[in-house]
Design a protein around this motif. Structure first.
Motif, mmCIF file in Angstrom:
data_model
loop_
_atom_site.group_PDB
_atom_site.id
_atom_site.type_symbol
_atom_site.label_atom_id
_atom_site.label_comp_id
_atom_site.label_asym_id
_atom_site.label_seq_id
_atom_site.Cartn_x
_atom_site.Cartn_y
_atom_site.Cartn_z
ATOM 1 N N PHE A 1 0.840 -1.192 0.000
ATOM 2 C CA PHE A 1 0.000 0.000 0.000
ATOM 3 C C PHE A 1 0.881 1.251 0.000
ATOM 4 O O PHE A 1 1.750 1.399 0.862
ATOM 5 N N TYR A 2 0.619 2.133 -0.968
ATOM 6 C CA TYR A 2 1.330 3.413 -1.063
ATOM 7 C C TYR A 2 0.304 4.529 -0.827
ATOM 8 O O TYR A 2 -0.559 4.777 -1.663
ATOM 9 N N ILE A 3 0.428 5.196 0.319
ATOM 10 C CA ILE A 3 -0.519 6.249 0.671
ATOM 11 C C ILE A 3 0.109 7.582 0.296
ATOM 12 O O ILE A 3 1.061 8.051 0.934
ATOM 13 N N CYS A 4 -0.397 8.178 -0.788
ATOM 14 C CA CYS A 4 0.190 9.396 -1.368
ATOM 15 C C CYS A 4 -0.522 10.652 -0.883
ATOM 16 O O CYS A 4 -0.524 11.669 -1.575
ATOM 17 N N GLU A 5 -1.116 10.585 0.273
ATOM 18 C CA GLU A 5 -1.932 11.684 0.783
ATOM 19 C C GLU A 5 -1.174 12.471 1.839
ATOM 20 O O GLU A 5 -0.966 11.991 2.950
ATOM 21 N N PRO A 6 -0.730 13.700 1.519
ATOM 22 C CA PRO A 6 0.083 14.462 2.468
ATOM 23 C C PRO A 6 -0.714 15.325 3.431
ATOM 24 O O PRO A 6 -0.176 15.856 4.382
ATOM 25 N N ASP A 7 -2.004 15.514 3.175
ATOM 26 C CA ASP A 7 -2.796 16.439 3.963
ATOM 27 C C ASP A 7 -3.222 15.795 5.278
ATOM 28 O O ASP A 7 -3.778 14.705 5.305
ATOM 29 N N VAL A 8 -2.988 16.501 6.385
ATOM 30 C CA VAL A 8 -3.257 15.931 7.708
ATOM 31 C C VAL A 8 -4.733 15.578 7.856
ATOM 32 O O VAL A 8 -5.088 14.494 8.328
ATOM 33 N N ARG A 9 -5.633 16.470 7.437
ATOM 34 C CA ARG A 9 -7.059 16.201 7.599
ATOM 35 C C ARG A 9 -7.477 14.964 6.813
ATOM 36 O O ARG A 9 -8.297 14.175 7.270
ATOM 37 N N THR A 10 -6.908 14.794 5.612
ATOM 38 C CA THR A 10 -7.296 13.640 4.810
ATOM 39 C C THR A 10 -6.664 12.373 5.360
ATOM 40 O O THR A 10 -7.259 11.292 5.287
ATOM 41 N N ARG A 11 -5.465 12.455 5.908
ATOM 42 C CA ARG A 11 -4.854 11.269 6.503
ATOM 43 C C ARG A 11 -5.717 10.716 7.625
ATOM 44 O O ARG A 11 -5.729 9.515 7.883
ATOM 45 N N THR A 12 -6.449 11.597 8.306
ATOM 46 C CA THR A 12 -7.347 11.102 9.348
ATOM 47 C C THR A 12 -8.483 10.285 8.745
ATOM 48 O O THR A 12 -9.155 9.541 9.450
ATOM 49 N N LYS A 13 -8.713 10.431 7.442
ATOM 50 C CA LYS A 13 -9.704 9.610 6.750
ATOM 51 C C LYS A 13 -9.088 8.295 6.270
ATOM 52 O O LYS A 13 -9.753 7.270 6.231
ATOM 53 N N VAL A 14 -7.807 8.324 5.880
ATOM 54 C CA VAL A 14 -7.169 7.127 5.328
ATOM 55 C C VAL A 14 -6.916 6.081 6.411
ATOM 56 O O VAL A 14 -7.232 4.896 6.244
ATOM 57 N N ARG A 15 -6.327 6.498 7.507
ATOM 58 C CA ARG A 15 -5.916 5.533 8.525
ATOM 59 C C ARG A 15 -7.096 4.729 9.084
ATOM 60 O O ARG A 15 -6.960 3.516 9.290
ATOM 61 N N PRO A 16 -8.260 5.338 9.363
ATOM 62 C CA PRO A 16 -9.390 4.507 9.805
ATOM 63 C C PRO A 16 -9.817 3.478 8.762
ATOM 64 O O PRO A 16 -10.240 2.372 9.119
ATOM 65 N N MET A 17 -9.717 3.825 7.481
ATOM 66 C CA MET A 17 -10.057 2.870 6.425
ATOM 67 C C MET A 17 -9.095 1.693 6.432
ATOM 68 O O MET A 17 -9.503 0.529 6.322
ATOM 69 N N LEU A 18 -7.805 1.978 6.591
ATOM 70 C CA LEU A 18 -6.808 0.908 6.635
ATOM 71 C C LEU A 18 -7.017 0.012 7.857
ATOM 72 O O LEU A 18 -6.898 -1.215 7.780
ATOM 73 N N ALA A 19 -7.356 0.641 9.000
ATOM 74 C CA ALA A 19 -7.576 -0.126 10.227
ATOM 75 C C ALA A 19 -8.792 -1.037 10.078
ATOM 76 O O ALA A 19 -8.764 -2.212 10.469
ATOM 77 N N LEU A 20 -9.872 -0.512 9.512
ATOM 78 C CA LEU A 20 -11.081 -1.312 9.332
ATOM 79 C C LEU A 20 -10.827 -2.496 8.394
ATOM 80 O O LEU A 20 -11.360 -3.595 8.601
ATOM 81 N N ALA A 21 -10.005 -2.266 7.384
ATOM 82 C CA ALA A 21 -9.706 -3.327 6.424
ATOM 83 C C ALA A 21 -8.666 -4.321 6.945
ATOM 84 O O ALA A 21 -8.432 -5.356 6.318
ATOM 85 N N GLY A 22 -8.050 -4.008 8.082
ATOM 86 C CA GLY A 22 -7.045 -4.904 8.640
ATOM 87 C C GLY A 22 -5.760 -4.945 7.845
ATOM 88 O O GLY A 22 -5.107 -5.991 7.758
ATOM 89 N N ILE A 23 -5.359 -3.815 7.265
ATOM 90 C CA ILE A 23 -4.123 -3.766 6.472
ATOM 91 C C ILE A 23 -2.935 -3.720 7.427
ATOM 92 O O ILE A 23 -2.815 -2.787 8.228
ATOM 93 N N PRO A 24 -2.015 -4.674 7.371
ATOM 94 C CA PRO A 24 -0.874 -4.671 8.289
ATOM 95 C C PRO A 24 0.017 -3.446 8.078
ATOM 96 O O PRO A 24 0.224 -2.998 6.945
ATOM 97 N N ALA A 25 0.559 -2.914 9.161
ATOM 98 C CA ALA A 25 1.421 -1.735 9.080
ATOM 99 C C ALA A 25 2.637 -1.998 8.203
ATOM 100 O O ALA A 25 3.106 -1.095 7.490
ATOM 101 N N GLU A 26 3.146 -3.240 8.215
ATOM 102 C CA GLU A 26 4.346 -3.551 7.429
ATOM 103 C C GLU A 26 4.056 -3.649 5.934
ATOM 104 O O GLU A 26 4.974 -3.825 5.141
#
Length: 365
Positions: A91-116
Motif C-alpha cells: 500500500f502506497y498512501i500518497c496523501e500528504p494532507d493531515v485532515r485527509t490522513r485522518t480519513k485514510v488511517r481509519p479505512m486501513l484499520a477497518l480493512a485490517g491492512i498490516p502496518a508492514e
C-alpha cells in the motif's frame, strides 16, 4: 532461480483532478517494480475516466466525498471494507494532507491492512522547491517492510504524466466538432475557472480567489487570439456548473467564433479535444495538467503557488509556458493581457514526432 511474485500495489490519493493526473508517473513506476498494474483508491469519478483501461492501473475504486465519519459515509465505508481482499498487497498512501490522513488511517484499520504493508508519503520529506512529481517518484522508491524483495529496476523513469484519450472519447469529440461545424478548424481552448470559482450562491468574488482573471481580460484574449488566427475557434472550457460564468466571457467577447458549450465539457471529451487542439491557455488547475499530459501546447497562469512545484509537465515535449506565481506574483489578476497574449503567440507547435490518432472514423454515418 524462482520467478519474482507479481503483486498489484494499492495507491491511495484523495486529490482532485490535477493531483490524480500527477500520479501517473508513480503508477507507471510501481507497475514495473511489482510486475502488476496498480489498484487506485481515489476521490471522485475523474480517476475512473482518466485511468480506466490504462495499462498502469488494474482497477479504480472511488467514492464521491471524504467528509464525515467513516461509519456515516456509506461509499467510503464500502470502499474501506473492499480493501480487506487486498491485504496481501503493498500500500502506497500518497496523501500528504493531515485532515485527509485522518480519513485514510481509519479505512486501513477497518480493512485490517498490516502496518508492514504500508508506506506513507508523509514520511518522505519534500525538498525545498521540489516538483510534486519528483516527490512522488522518490516516494515510489520506498518499500513496505513486508516487500523488501521488490527491487526498483535501474533505469531512467519518465517524470511527466502521459495520458492518451480513448477511442470512444475521440469518436465523441469528432461528432461534437462536426455538429458544431468546427471539424478541421484550429482549436484554442481557454480554461478560465478553477475549483474555487463557483460557490453555492454564484461566482466567488475575485478578491477571494487568487486564481481569478477578470472577465474582460479573458474576453480580450479571445479577440487577440482570433485577430492572430482568424480561422480558429476559441472554446471556453469548464464544468456544467461553470457554464453560466463561461457564458459571461463569451458574451463579453461578442464574437461568433468564441464557443461556450451550454453544458460544459465532460472530462473525457476535454481530453480528446486537447489531443487535437492547437493550444490551451489556463489558470493553474487540473485541466492545465491534462493539457500537458496529452501534449497540448500550454500557457498557464499562476497565483499564490510556486511554479517550481506545480508547473504542468509534458511527457511528449510539448511547450508549457508558466506565467506569474510566487514569489513575485501572488495573484493571477496581477498578470496583464499583453503578457499572456504574447506568450500564447510564441508557443511552438506540437513536437513533430508526436502522432495523434485521427478523428475521421468519428464522422462516419
Amino acid at each position: 532461480m524462482s520467478q519474482r511474485a507479481v503483486r498489484h500495489p494499492v495507491v491511495i490519493r484523495f486529490g482532485r483532478l490535477g493531483d490524480t493526473i500527477l500520479l501517473q508517473p508513480l503508477l507507471h513506476k510501481l507497475r514495473h517494480r511489482y510486475g502488476g498494474a496498480c489498484r487506485l483508491v481515489s476521490l471522485g469519478d475523474c480517476s475512473r475516466v482518466l485511468y480506466e483501461g490504462n495499462e498502469d492501473v488494474a482497477e479504480v475504486r472511488h467514492f464521491d466525498s471524504q467528509y464525515g465519519a467513516l461509519w456515516l459515509n456509506p461509499q467510503r465505508l464500502r470502499t474501506a471494507l473492499s480493501l480487506r481482499e487486498l491485504r496481501e498487497s503493498p500500500f502506497y498512501i500518497c496523501e500528504p494532507d493531515v485532515r485527509t490522513r485522518t480519513k485514510v488511517r481509519p479505512m486501513l484499520a477497518l480493512a485490517g491492512i498490516p502496518a508492514e504493508h504500508c508506506v506513507f508519503i508523509e514520511d518522505t520529506p519534500l525538498y525545498e522547491a521540489e516538483h510534486w512529481v519528483d516527490w512522488l517518484m522518490r516516494f515510489a522508491d520506498e518499500t513496505p517492510l513486508a516487500f523488501r524483495d521488490a527491487l526498483c529496476p535501474d533505469r531512467a523513469w519518465p517524470c511527466a504524466p502521459h495520458l492518451e484519450p480513448t477511442a470512444a472519447e475521440l469518436d465523441e469529440a469528432g461528432q461534437w466538432l462536426a455538429h458544431h461545424d468546427m471539424y478541421g478548424r484550429p482549436l484554442v481552448l481557454l480554461q478560465p475557472s478553477n475549483k474555487r470559482t463557483m460557490r453555492w450562491n454564484g461566482v466567488r468574488k475575485r478578491e477571494d480567489d487568487d486564481k481569478s482573471w477578470p472577465v474582460e481580460r479573458w474576453a480580450a484574449l479571445c479577440t487577440a487570439i482570433l485577430d492572430h488566427m482568424p480561422e480558429a475557434r476559441v472554446v471556453l472550457c469548464g464544468s456544467a456548473a461553470e457554464a453560466a460564468y463561461l457564458a459571461t466571457i463569451g458574451k463579453a467577447a461578442g464574437h461568433a467564433n468564441v464557443i461556450t458549450p451550454r453544458e460544459g465539457l465532460p472530462l473525457g471529451q476535454l481530453r480528446a479535444l486537447l489531443h487535437i487542439a492547437h493550444s490551451m491557455v489556463s489558470v493553474d488547475t487540473g485541466p492545465a495538467h491534462l493539457a500537458a499530459a496529452v501534449g497540448c501546447p500550454l500557457v498557464v497562469l499562476f497565483g499564490n503557488r510556486w511554479p517550481s512545484m506545480w508547473t504542468p509537465r509534458s511527457a511528449t515535449g510539448s511547450a508549457v509556458h508558466a506565467i506569474g506565481g510566487l514569489p513575485d506574483v501572488p495573484r493571477i489578476d496581477h498578470i496583464g493581457l499583453d503578457e499572456v497574449a504574447q506568450a500564447w503567440r510564441q508557443l511552438p507547435p506540437r513536437p513533430a514526432p508526436m502522432a495523434r490518432r485521427p478523428l475521421q472514423q468519428a464522422l462516419r454515418a
